[in-house]
Write a protein that holds these residues in place. Structure first.
Motif, mmCIF file in Angstrom:
data_model
loop_
_atom_site.group_PDB
_atom_site.id
_atom_site.type_symbol
_atom_site.label_atom_id
_atom_site.label_comp_id
_atom_site.label_asym_id
_atom_site.label_seq_id
_atom_site.Cartn_x
_atom_site.Cartn_y
_atom_site.Cartn_z
ATOM 1 N N GLY A 1 0.898 -0.949 -0.111
ATOM 2 C CA GLY A 1 -0.165 0.505 -0.314
ATOM 3 C C GLY A 1 0.687 1.190 -0.250
ATOM 4 O O GLY A 1 0.539 2.158 -0.780
ATOM 5 N N SER A 2 2.016 1.558 0.518
ATOM 6 C CA SER A 2 2.678 1.968 0.716
ATOM 7 C C SER A 2 3.206 2.777 -0.541
ATOM 8 O O SER A 2 3.931 3.787 -0.692
ATOM 9 N N SER A 3 4.027 1.196 -1.182
ATOM 10 C CA SER A 3 4.276 2.065 -2.894
ATOM 11 C C SER A 3 3.112 2.019 -3.922
ATOM 12 O O SER A 3 3.717 3.427 -4.563
ATOM 13 N N PHE A 4 2.193 2.577 -3.193
ATOM 14 C CA PHE A 4 1.095 2.702 -4.449
ATOM 15 C C PHE A 4 1.092 4.610 -3.154
ATOM 16 O O PHE A 4 0.330 5.431 -3.790
ATOM 17 N N GLY A 5 1.817 4.960 -1.953
ATOM 18 C CA GLY A 5 1.396 6.574 -1.839
ATOM 19 C C GLY A 5 0.269 5.534 -0.297
ATOM 20 O O GLY A 5 -0.613 6.705 -0.060
ATOM 21 N N SER A 6 -0.098 5.357 -0.129
ATOM 22 C CA SER A 6 -1.499 4.764 0.697
ATOM 23 C C SER A 6 -1.293 4.238 2.151
ATOM 24 O O SER A 6 -0.185 3.729 2.624
ATOM 25 N N SER A 7 -1.956 5.779 3.021
ATOM 26 C CA SER A 7 -1.566 5.230 4.237
ATOM 27 C C SER A 7 -3.119 4.158 4.810
ATOM 28 O O SER A 7 -3.842 3.359 4.199
ATOM 29 N N ILE A 8 -2.767 4.047 6.216
ATOM 30 C CA ILE A 8 -3.823 2.900 6.099
ATOM 31 C C ILE A 8 -4.805 3.869 7.151
ATOM 32 O O ILE A 8 -4.261 4.025 8.984
ATOM 33 N N ASP A 9 -6.092 4.024 7.166
ATOM 34 C CA ASP A 9 -6.967 4.393 7.951
ATOM 35 C C ASP A 9 -7.356 3.116 9.638
ATOM 36 O O ASP A 9 -7.948 2.189 8.887
ATOM 37 N N MET A 10 -7.405 3.629 10.327
ATOM 38 C CA MET A 10 -8.291 2.154 11.314
ATOM 39 C C MET A 10 -9.040 3.066 12.002
ATOM 40 O O MET A 10 -9.396 3.669 13.165
ATOM 41 N N TRP A 11 -10.321 3.007 11.421
ATOM 42 C CA TRP A 11 -11.377 3.136 11.670
ATOM 43 C C TRP A 11 -11.653 4.144 11.637
ATOM 44 O O TRP A 11 -12.978 4.211 12.423
ATOM 45 N N GLY A 12 -11.044 5.504 11.139
ATOM 46 C CA GLY A 12 -11.733 6.502 11.520
ATOM 47 C C GLY A 12 -10.503 6.703 13.442
ATOM 48 O O GLY A 12 -10.484 8.125 13.397
ATOM 49 N N ALA A 13 -10.422 6.051 13.662
ATOM 50 C CA ALA A 13 -9.418 6.567 15.461
ATOM 51 C C ALA A 13 -7.925 7.441 14.947
ATOM 52 O O ALA A 13 -7.864 8.283 15.483
ATOM 53 N N PHE A 14 -7.394 6.776 14.181
ATOM 54 C CA PHE A 14 -6.061 7.189 13.697
ATOM 55 C C PHE A 14 -5.666 6.782 12.788
ATOM 56 O O PHE A 14 -6.095 5.422 11.897
ATOM 57 N N THR A 15 -4.372 7.008 11.761
ATOM 58 C CA THR A 15 -4.196 6.847 10.739
ATOM 59 C C THR A 15 -2.467 6.316 10.617
ATOM 60 O O THR A 15 -2.387 6.634 11.291
ATOM 61 N N ILE A 16 -2.003 4.962 10.559
ATOM 62 C CA ILE A 16 -1.482 4.729 9.581
ATOM 63 C C ILE A 16 -0.499 5.214 9.150
ATOM 64 O O ILE A 16 -1.408 5.294 7.574
ATOM 65 N N PRO A 17 0.474 6.304 9.263
ATOM 66 C CA PRO A 17 1.429 6.811 7.368
ATOM 67 C C PRO A 17 2.263 5.480 6.896
ATOM 68 O O PRO A 17 2.409 4.759 7.282
ATOM 69 N N ALA A 18 1.787 6.100 5.443
ATOM 70 C CA ALA A 18 2.486 4.345 4.376
ATOM 71 C C ALA A 18 4.368 5.267 5.241
ATOM 72 O O ALA A 18 4.637 5.848 5.261
ATOM 73 N N LEU A 19 4.953 4.009 4.567
ATOM 74 C CA LEU A 19 5.691 3.378 5.037
ATOM 75 C C LEU A 19 6.946 4.370 4.152
ATOM 76 O O LEU A 19 6.740 4.586 2.899
ATOM 77 N N PRO A 20 8.345 4.714 4.279
ATOM 78 C CA PRO A 20 9.080 5.765 3.742
ATOM 79 C C PRO A 20 9.694 4.992 2.507
ATOM 80 O O PRO A 20 10.900 4.788 2.556
ATOM 81 N N VAL A 21 8.485 4.428 1.489
ATOM 82 C CA VAL A 21 9.195 3.625 0.240
ATOM 83 C C VAL A 21 9.165 4.694 -0.524
ATOM 84 O O VAL A 21 7.947 5.429 -0.811
ATOM 85 N N PRO A 22 9.652 4.396 -2.146
ATOM 86 C CA PRO A 22 9.366 5.589 -2.575
ATOM 87 C C PRO A 22 7.835 4.826 -3.756
ATOM 88 O O PRO A 22 7.699 3.625 -3.311
ATOM 89 N N GLU A 23 6.928 5.180 -3.963
ATOM 90 C CA GLU A 23 6.219 4.968 -5.173
ATOM 91 C C GLU A 23 6.340 4.436 -6.118
ATOM 92 O O GLU A 23 7.464 4.944 -6.552
ATOM 93 N N ASN A 24 5.440 3.685 -6.474
ATOM 94 C CA ASN A 24 6.334 2.590 -7.149
ATOM 95 C C ASN A 24 4.783 1.716 -7.779
ATOM 96 O O ASN A 24 4.653 0.175 -6.756
ATOM 97 N N PRO A 25 4.050 2.139 -8.324
ATOM 98 C CA PRO A 25 2.702 0.912 -8.301
ATOM 99 C C PRO A 25 3.241 -0.224 -8.644
ATOM 100 O O PRO A 25 2.463 -1.123 -8.593
#
Length: 182
Positions: free
Chosen positions: A107-131
């Protein structure tokens, strides 16, 4: 002092929470498979959040296991059963950690973070975007998920073997009732 024959209550709770979460997460992924992209994306956001929850629960379970030794394997088990039990548990832990990390990386390779059901967001890993890489890792993730399902099936068959063929009470080691004999 006699060694305990069953897992601790915390180990049991974590085991069953993880087991249920893995099965629910599989069903979520299956439900999203043939839906239009927008609907699938909304459903898969639950898959990603639950995957990270599984990762957290697994890390807690491993930490608990390091501090609270599990009961020893029964003396009545054949050598091959003891080896199979250890290998199975190791592969479970590799998959329970590797699948969420792989999904997070993909998901991080697409630049996506992870929404934890609206409670908080886990950021994308610091990896270059590479779909393209992300797509490949998601494919590996799917293969790992299928391996997890096979392993779960074998684990259940093993528990049933111990319950109904060996009648050794081994299943009761991971439940708060029943009598583990071995």
């Amino acid at each position: 002092m006699q060694e305990a024959k069953r897992y601790s209550g915390v180990a049991m709770l974590l085991h069953w929470l993880i087991a249920v979460a893995v099965i629910v997460n599989w069903r979520i992924a299956e439900a999203a498979e043939n839906l239009p992209r927008e609907e699938a994306s909304a459903i898969m956001s639950n898959h990603f959040a639950l995957g990270m929850t599984i990762l957290i629960l697994t890390v807690l379970r491993l930490a608990w296991r390091l501090v609270h030794r599990p009961p020893p394997l029964a003396d009545t088990l054949a050598g091959w059963e003891k080896i199979l039990a250890r290998v199975t548990h190791t592969v479970f832990y590799v998959l329970l950690i590797g699948l969420p990390l792989g999904g997070w990386f993909a998901g991080s390779s697409f630049g996506s973070s992870i929404d934890m059901w609206g409670a908080f967001t886990i950021p994308a890993l610091p990896v270059p975007e590479n779909p393209e890489l992300g797509k490949s890792v998601f494919e590996l993730h799917g293969t790992g998920g299928k391996a997890m399902l096979i392993l779960i099936g074998l684990h259940i068959l093993g528990a049933l073997k111990h319950m109904f063929i060996d009648k050794d009470g081994n299943l009761w080691r991971m439940l708060p009732f029943g009598t583990p004999r071995a």
